[in-house]
Design a protein around this motif. Structure first.
Motif, PDB file in Angstrom:
ATOM      1  N   ASP A  31      -2.082  -9.363   3.457  1.00  0.00           N
ATOM      2  CA  ASP A  31      -3.142  -9.831   2.586  1.00  0.00           C
ATOM      3  C   ASP A  31      -4.246  -8.802   2.414  1.00  0.00           C
ATOM      4  OD1 ASP A  31      -2.000 -12.337   2.113  1.00  0.00           O
ATOM      5  OD2 ASP A  31      -2.715 -13.069   4.048  1.00  0.00           O
ATOM      6  N   ASP A  32      -4.292  -7.770   3.192  1.00  0.00           N
ATOM      7  CA  ASP A  32      -5.316  -6.748   3.024  1.00  0.00           C
ATOM      8  C   ASP A  32      -4.718  -5.385   3.311  1.00  0.00           C
ATOM      9  OD1 ASP A  32      -5.687  -6.098   5.972  1.00  0.00           O
ATOM     10  OD2 ASP A  32      -6.208  -8.237   5.981  1.00  0.00           O
ATOM     11  N   GLY A  33      -5.427  -4.369   2.839  1.00  0.00           N
ATOM     12  CA  GLY A  33      -4.919  -3.007   2.984  1.00  0.00           C
ATOM     13  C   GLY A  33      -4.785  -2.570   4.425  1.00  0.00           C
ATOM     14  N   ALA A  34      -5.624  -3.104   5.309  1.00  0.00           N
ATOM     15  CA  ALA A  34      -5.563  -2.684   6.702  1.00  0.00           C
ATOM     16  C   ALA A  34      -4.239  -3.060   7.339  1.00  0.00           C
ATOM     17  CB  ALA A  34      -6.722  -3.296   7.483  1.00  0.00           C
ATOM     18  N   ASP A  35      -3.758  -4.291   7.051  1.00  0.00           N
ATOM     19  CA  ASP A  35      -2.478  -4.722   7.603  1.00  0.00           C
ATOM     20  C   ASP A  35      -1.343  -3.863   7.059  1.00  0.00           C
ATOM     21  OD1 ASP A  35      -3.567  -6.662   9.165  1.00  0.00           O
ATOM     22  OD2 ASP A  35      -3.351  -8.251   7.672  1.00  0.00           O
ATOM     23  N   ALA A  36      -1.362  -3.624   5.739  1.00  0.00           N
ATOM     24  CA  ALA A  36      -0.292  -2.848   5.131  1.00  0.00           C
ATOM     25  C   ALA A  36      -0.307  -1.408   5.619  1.00  0.00           C
ATOM     26  CB  ALA A  36      -0.418  -2.893   3.603  1.00  0.00           C
ATOM     27  N   ALA A  37      -1.499  -0.856   5.801  1.00  0.00           N
ATOM     28  CA  ALA A  37      -1.604   0.538   6.227  1.00  0.00           C
ATOM     29  C   ALA A  37      -1.058   0.739   7.631  1.00  0.00           C
ATOM     30  CB  ALA A  37      -3.056   0.998   6.154  1.00  0.00           C
ATOM     31  N   SER A  38      -0.995  -0.335   8.420  1.00  0.00           N
ATOM     32  CA  SER A  38      -0.479  -0.213   9.784  1.00  0.00           C
ATOM     33  C   SER A  38       1.038  -0.355   9.845  1.00  0.00           C
ATOM     34  CB  SER A  38      -1.123  -1.273  10.684  1.00  0.00           C
ATOM     35  OG  SER A  38      -0.776  -2.578  10.234  1.00  0.00           O
ATOM     36  N   SER A  41       6.338   2.076   7.749  1.00  0.00           N
ATOM     37  CA  SER A  41       6.723   2.870   6.583  1.00  0.00           C
ATOM     38  C   SER A  41       5.519   3.591   5.983  1.00  0.00           C
ATOM     39  CB  SER A  41       7.373   1.968   5.533  1.00  0.00           C
ATOM     40  OG  SER A  41       6.451   1.014   5.046  1.00  0.00           O
ATOM     41  N   ILE A  42       4.344   2.966   6.042  1.00  0.00           N
ATOM     42  CA  ILE A  42       3.139   3.603   5.516  1.00  0.00           C
ATOM     43  C   ILE A  42       2.693   4.728   6.444  1.00  0.00           C
ATOM     44  CG2 ILE A  42       0.771   3.239   4.755  1.00  0.00           C
ATOM     45  CD1 ILE A  42       2.925   1.893   3.040  1.00  0.00           C
ATOM     46  N   LYS A  43       2.804   4.490   7.736  1.00  0.00           N
ATOM     47  CA  LYS A  43       2.473   5.557   8.690  1.00  0.00           C
ATOM     48  C   LYS A  43       3.403   6.751   8.509  1.00  0.00           C
ATOM     49  CE  LYS A  43       0.439   2.681  12.342  1.00  0.00           C
ATOM     50  NZ  LYS A  43       0.541   2.257  13.773  1.00  0.00           N
ATOM     51  N   ALA A  44       4.683   6.474   8.259  1.00  0.00           N
ATOM     52  CA  ALA A  44       5.632   7.572   8.034  1.00  0.00           C
ATOM     53  C   ALA A  44       5.287   8.332   6.759  1.00  0.00           C
ATOM     54  CB  ALA A  44       7.054   7.015   7.957  1.00  0.00           C
ATOM     55  N   TYR A  45       4.785   7.611   5.767  1.00  0.00           N
ATOM     56  CA  TYR A  45       4.386   8.282   4.525  1.00  0.00           C
ATOM     57  C   TYR A  45       3.174   9.179   4.765  1.00  0.00           C
ATOM     58  CZ  TYR A  45       3.880   8.900  -0.503  1.00  0.00           C
ATOM     59  OH  TYR A  45       3.814   9.446  -1.763  1.00  0.00           O
ATOM     60  N   ASP A  46       2.251   8.721   5.608  1.00  0.00           N
ATOM     61  CA  ASP A  46       1.113   9.569   5.987  1.00  0.00           C
ATOM     62  C   ASP A  46       1.597  10.844   6.666  1.00  0.00           C
ATOM     63  OD1 ASP A  46      -0.855   7.923   4.956  1.00  0.00           O
ATOM     64  OD2 ASP A  46      -1.048   6.757   6.814  1.00  0.00           O
ATOM     65  N   LYS A  87       0.461  -1.732  -1.958  1.00  0.00           N
ATOM     66  CA  LYS A  87       0.382  -2.905  -2.839  1.00  0.00           C
ATOM     67  C   LYS A  87       1.718  -3.622  -2.959  1.00  0.00           C
ATOM     68  CE  LYS A  87      -3.454  -1.137  -5.628  1.00  0.00           C
ATOM     69  NZ  LYS A  87      -3.889  -0.714  -6.985  1.00  0.00           N
ATOM     70  N   VAL A  88       2.823  -2.874  -2.849  1.00  0.00           N
ATOM     71  CA  VAL A  88       4.143  -3.503  -2.916  1.00  0.00           C
ATOM     72  C   VAL A  88       4.273  -4.578  -1.858  1.00  0.00           C
ATOM     73  CG1 VAL A  88       6.579  -3.077  -2.384  1.00  0.00           C
ATOM     74  CG2 VAL A  88       5.417  -1.645  -4.049  1.00  0.00           C
ATOM     75  N   LYS A  89       3.721  -4.316  -0.678  1.00  0.00           N
ATOM     76  CA  LYS A  89       3.833  -5.260   0.427  1.00  0.00           C
ATOM     77  C   LYS A  89       2.932  -6.482   0.228  1.00  0.00           C
ATOM     78  CE  LYS A  89       5.081  -1.607   3.640  1.00  0.00           C
ATOM     79  NZ  LYS A  89       6.476  -2.081   3.761  1.00  0.00           N
ATOM     80  N   GLN A  90       2.062  -6.433  -0.795  1.00  0.00           N
ATOM     81  CA  GLN A  90       1.167  -7.545  -1.071  1.00  0.00           C
ATOM     82  C   GLN A  90       1.506  -8.240  -2.394  1.00  0.00           C
ATOM     83  OE1 GLN A  90      -2.505  -5.450  -1.374  1.00  0.00           O
ATOM     84  NE2 GLN A  90      -2.485  -4.702   0.736  1.00  0.00           N
ATOM     85  N   THR A  91       2.571  -7.775  -3.063  1.00  0.00           N
ATOM     86  CA  THR A  91       2.834  -8.203  -4.439  1.00  0.00           C
ATOM     87  C   THR A  91       4.268  -8.695  -4.587  1.00  0.00           C
ATOM     88  OG1 THR A  91       1.305  -6.474  -5.179  1.00  0.00           O
ATOM     89  CG2 THR A  91       2.687  -7.498  -6.853  1.00  0.00           C
ATOM     90  N   GLN A  92       4.436  -9.738  -5.372  1.00  0.00           N
ATOM     91  CA  GLN A  92       5.777 -10.209  -5.700  1.00  0.00           C
ATOM     92  C   GLN A  92       6.422  -9.258  -6.715  1.00  0.00           C
ATOM     93  OE1 GLN A  92       6.148 -14.386  -6.716  1.00  0.00           O
ATOM     94  NE2 GLN A  92       4.313 -14.911  -5.532  1.00  0.00           N
TER      95      GLN A  92
END
Length: 479
Positions: A31-38, A41-46, A87-92
């Motif tokens: 529901d928020d960017g902080a959860d998705a950023a953790s 897959s996002i960490k691997a992208y970083d 955003k993909v992780k927060q969007t249908q």
């Protein structure tokens, strides 16, 4: 109780309440960017950006100028994709129109990179084209399934780099003995995609992005209604200007330049290299200038005037073609200024005939029987495998890259030809006749070695000995 612990408990309770409101599916939504950023897959992208994008940026800092500007756009594109992955992780999963709206931020950056390659060609054109063409690899995020018309994400990244590599190889050849910073930049750019982005996609998104099952929905932007205060169009007055061209990710896309009709996002990304703003202009050749005219009268004949003012997309020989004839022969004719010609639906029984093309690039993805390039100028050809032969006839300024195998290569009546051979094509038999400035580039001994350039002889010495002539080539210092 510790305040931090209380905050963590409150956050956990909030998540549980959100899940219960959505029907108690038990699947956590970001529901928020902080959860998705953790997310791993996002960490691997970083890590991908830090390791690979950082290396390209470091090399660009040493070069500066347009190369640095183009590299900054590459950084922006990868940053834009990271935001989309969050955003993909927060969007249908959206429909096609919604997907175009969702990908708009990435599309705008890619179009900015393409804009740098337009207009007057700079000294760093190969750098700009390498950077701009490589960004099409980021379109893997638009893969929505096997019926979307795109290659699967891993294959898309690999295929997208092939066109950029055509210009990247030019950088390696030009600067290998001049400036190691440019060589480092070209190598770092390639490794950003192969293995960098390819391995990332393979590890985390081999089947495309994973959309949220319970997240928010995305819809296409509504069309703007006319302003009530806008003046009405008066009869006889000039018509208002047409609307700007639609986004590259729009569901209403222009006809793709691929060898076969595409559907969905495949057609969109085949047009990712937007049409140059100078496409409507025609270059003034030396024979058109008054000082070089034989009569020097300055009077232009009616037929000549008509040919000069005709559309540059049509040559004197006829309209452009890219079609399969009788199921056996691909015909590519009269293509002018087209950098994204692709033939990808071919087989080993078919041949490819390219005629009358100028300032264009053709990519042949697959094995064909033979390829003939006839009466072309400033033409680039990238192909994989040929069964019989690759032929260049009556051309000027042709560059060809073989990525697979080619048993025979012939160059006839051609001035200026660069041949890039792969490891599998080093055994090819190369025949030349009535040709000049023929250079063959072969891979170095190691994976990090520079390409080796060899000039084929165009002058020969004939001596009469023992009742017959013996012919030996004149040595070239660059061979």
């Amino acid at each position: 109780m510790d305040e931090k612990l209380i905050q963590r408990l409150e956050a956990a309770v909030s998540r549980l309440e959100a899940i219960s409101v959505r029907g108690g599916s038990g699947v956590e939504s970001f529901d928020d960017g902080a959860d998705a950023a953790s997310d791993p897959s996002i960490k691997a992208y970083d890590d991908l950006m830090s390791q690979y994008v950082g290396r390209v940026s470091a090399a660009a800092e040493k070069i500066g100028g347009q190369v640095l500007d183009a590299t900054k756009i590459v950084e922006q594109a990868f940053s834009a994709q990271k935001e989309l992955l969050v955003k993909v992780k927060q969007t249908q999963k959206p429909d096609l129109a919604g997907l175009a709206e969702f990908l708009k931020p990435l599309n705008e950056v890619i179009m900015k990179a393409n804009a740098m390659t337009e207009g007057r060609r700079s000294d760093f054109f190969n750098h700009l084209k390498s950077a701009a063409d490589s960004l099409t690899a980021l379109a893997w995020i638009a893969y929505t399934g096997k019926d979307c018309g795109m290659s699967m994400p891993i294959a898309h990244v690999e295929e997208s780099w092939q066109m950029a590599e055509f210009y990247s190889n030019k950088i390696l050849v030009e600067y290998r003995s001049k400036d190691p910073n440019h060589v480092e930049w070209a190598r770092a750019l390639k490794e950003l995609y192969l293995p960098g982005l390819r391995d990332y996609v393979k590890s985390h998104y081999p089947l495309g992005p994973v959309w949220s099952a319970t997240g928010k929905t995305v819809t296409s932007a509504p069309a703007k209604a006319p302003s009530p205060t806008a003046p009405a169009h008066k009869p006889g007055a000039p018509a208002p200007p047409p609307p700007p061209p639609s986004s590259l990710f729009s569901s209403e896309y222009s006809q793709a330049s691929s060898s076969r009709p595409k559907e969905g996002m495949a057609a969109v990304f085949q047009e990712i290299s937007s049409k140059p703003v100078t496409a409507g202009l025609r270059k003034v050749t030396a024979d058109m200038k008054t000082k070089n005219r034989a009569d020097r009268s300055g009077v232009v004949a009616a037929g000549e005037k008509e040919s000069r003012t005709s559309s540059p997309s049509f040559s004197k020989a006829g309209p452009p073609k890219l079609e399969l004839q009788m199921g056996r022969k691909w015909v590519v004719e009269n293509q002018i200024g087209r950098k994204n010609l692709v033939i990808d639906d071919c087989d080993a029984k078919q041949s490819v005939y390219v005629f009358g093309c100028k300032d264009s690039v053709l990519q042949i993805q697959g094995k064909v029987n033979n390829i003939t390039i006839d009466k072309c100028t400033k033409m680039g050809v990238v192909f994989k495998d040929v069964v019989a032969a690759f032929e260049i006839v009556n051309c000027n300024g042709v560059e060809a890259q073989c990525q697979g195998s080619a048993p025979t290569i012939s160059v006839d009546n051609t001035g200026g030809c660069q041949l890039y051979l792969s490891q599998d094509s080093l055994g090819a038999s190369i025949t030349t006749a009535k040709s000049s400035e023929i250079n063959v580039l072969v891979p170095g001994a190691g994976p990090d070695s520079d390409w080796a350039e060899h000039a084929l002889p165009q002058q020969f010495v004939h001596t009469y000995k023992d009742g017959h002539f013996e012919t030996t080539p004149v040595s070239h210092s660059g061979g």
